[in-house]
Design an enzyme around this catalytic site. Structure first.
Site, mmCIF file in Angstrom:
data_model
loop_
_atom_site.group_PDB
_atom_site.id
_atom_site.type_symbol
_atom_site.label_atom_id
_atom_site.label_comp_id
_atom_site.label_asym_id
_atom_site.label_seq_id
_atom_site.Cartn_x
_atom_site.Cartn_y
_atom_site.Cartn_z
ATOM 1 N N MET A 81 0.854 -1.189 0.000
ATOM 2 C CA MET A 81 0.000 0.000 0.000
ATOM 3 C C MET A 81 0.895 1.246 0.000
ATOM 4 O O MET A 81 1.778 1.290 0.838
ATOM 5 C CB MET A 81 -0.789 -0.048 1.303
ATOM 6 C CG MET A 81 -2.055 0.734 1.501
ATOM 7 S SD MET A 81 -2.116 2.538 1.488
ATOM 8 C CE MET A 81 -1.120 3.092 2.861
ATOM 9 N N PRO A 82 0.723 2.168 -0.881
ATOM 10 C CA PRO A 82 -0.252 2.177 -1.981
ATOM 11 C C PRO A 82 0.224 1.446 -3.229
ATOM 12 O O PRO A 82 1.405 1.121 -3.366
ATOM 13 C CB PRO A 82 -0.348 3.678 -2.283
ATOM 14 C CG PRO A 82 1.038 4.176 -2.015
ATOM 15 C CD PRO A 82 1.550 3.364 -0.853
#
Lengths: 67, 67, 67, 67, 67, 67
Positions: free
Chosen positions: A1-2
């Site tokens: 993430m991201p």
């Protein structure tokens, strides 16, 4: 993430890819996310396959250059 | 705004690309969005990379044609 | 095949959704693809989450309306 | 061109959204693309819907914070 | 690597999310990829925003259930 | 429904594609979705276009193999 997916015209130089990947990753590092957690995917799309204003970019923006 | 990503089998003709880009843009113009704001990205995916019903389209739909 | 993902600002009316789904599907029917094969996904994105020219659309395009 | 889709966990602050949109746009400006051409879409995904290592981020990374 | 984005109708149960995340991750582990490298993102899309055969799934498939 | 987009490094073997498509479809069948409703799209991305930790996978993970 991201996970970051970048759609661009085909023909991006290796130097531009490095700067895109490095630069986007830094944006997230600066808001507190570890660099190792950032994945960037560059999808190169032929100008014939990219429409803007109802026309192919290969026609409408024939002379625009890819970085 | 909007951005439209179209996933299709690889091998789309230039004429079909023009009609897809022009036609999708018109759909948005008809609901009040300026044509210049519409971006369409056609992602051509080899039939080997497309699964339907658990099988590759290259096997299951071997004879289906790309427009 | 095809799968069409539409990214738009949040707040699209039900009528506009119907016209987007119906209109995009027709574009593919007109180039020979059966309507049943067309899937359209509308991703509604809050204007705060949409950047254009380096700013949030919620600020830069505060008065722009969603169809 | 380009279009950048960012998948992140839900709950991003308004300040972080501004920095993500501004920062990513600058990366492209620095390689010669006009700011107005850059669109950034932030897709906020609930941690329950994000899997890493086969588990939901809401369980595996329960204490990780969203920027 | 890989990143897997799953588009589904909204309303997926927590149990189904766990099985989707766990199951998809296992598919990649079985072909030699470490579980930690697999990211799965489930995008839940309201049935009103999903078109099939030119109609909203909320109308055409009104009685179809979400797992 | 569902549509599954898989982003991976380029160079996936035909056998791995079959296992990814078959395996992901089975995950959904096991939670009650008909196999025919599952579409899987494998997007193969060159390692030069994939960033992790701010670097191209072609440099950072030069020796990592594609399944």
């Amino acid at each position: 993430m991201p996970v970051v997916v970048v759609y661009m015209w085909k023909g991006v130089s290796d130097n531009a890819k490095k700067r895109i990947i490095g630069g986007i990753t830094r944006v997230f590092v600066e808001i507190g996310i570890p660099a190792e957690a950032v994945e960037v995917v560059i999808e190169e799309v032929p100008k014939e396959n990219w429409g803007i204003g109802g026309e192919q970019a290969s026609e409408k923006l024939k002379h625009a250059e890819v970085p």
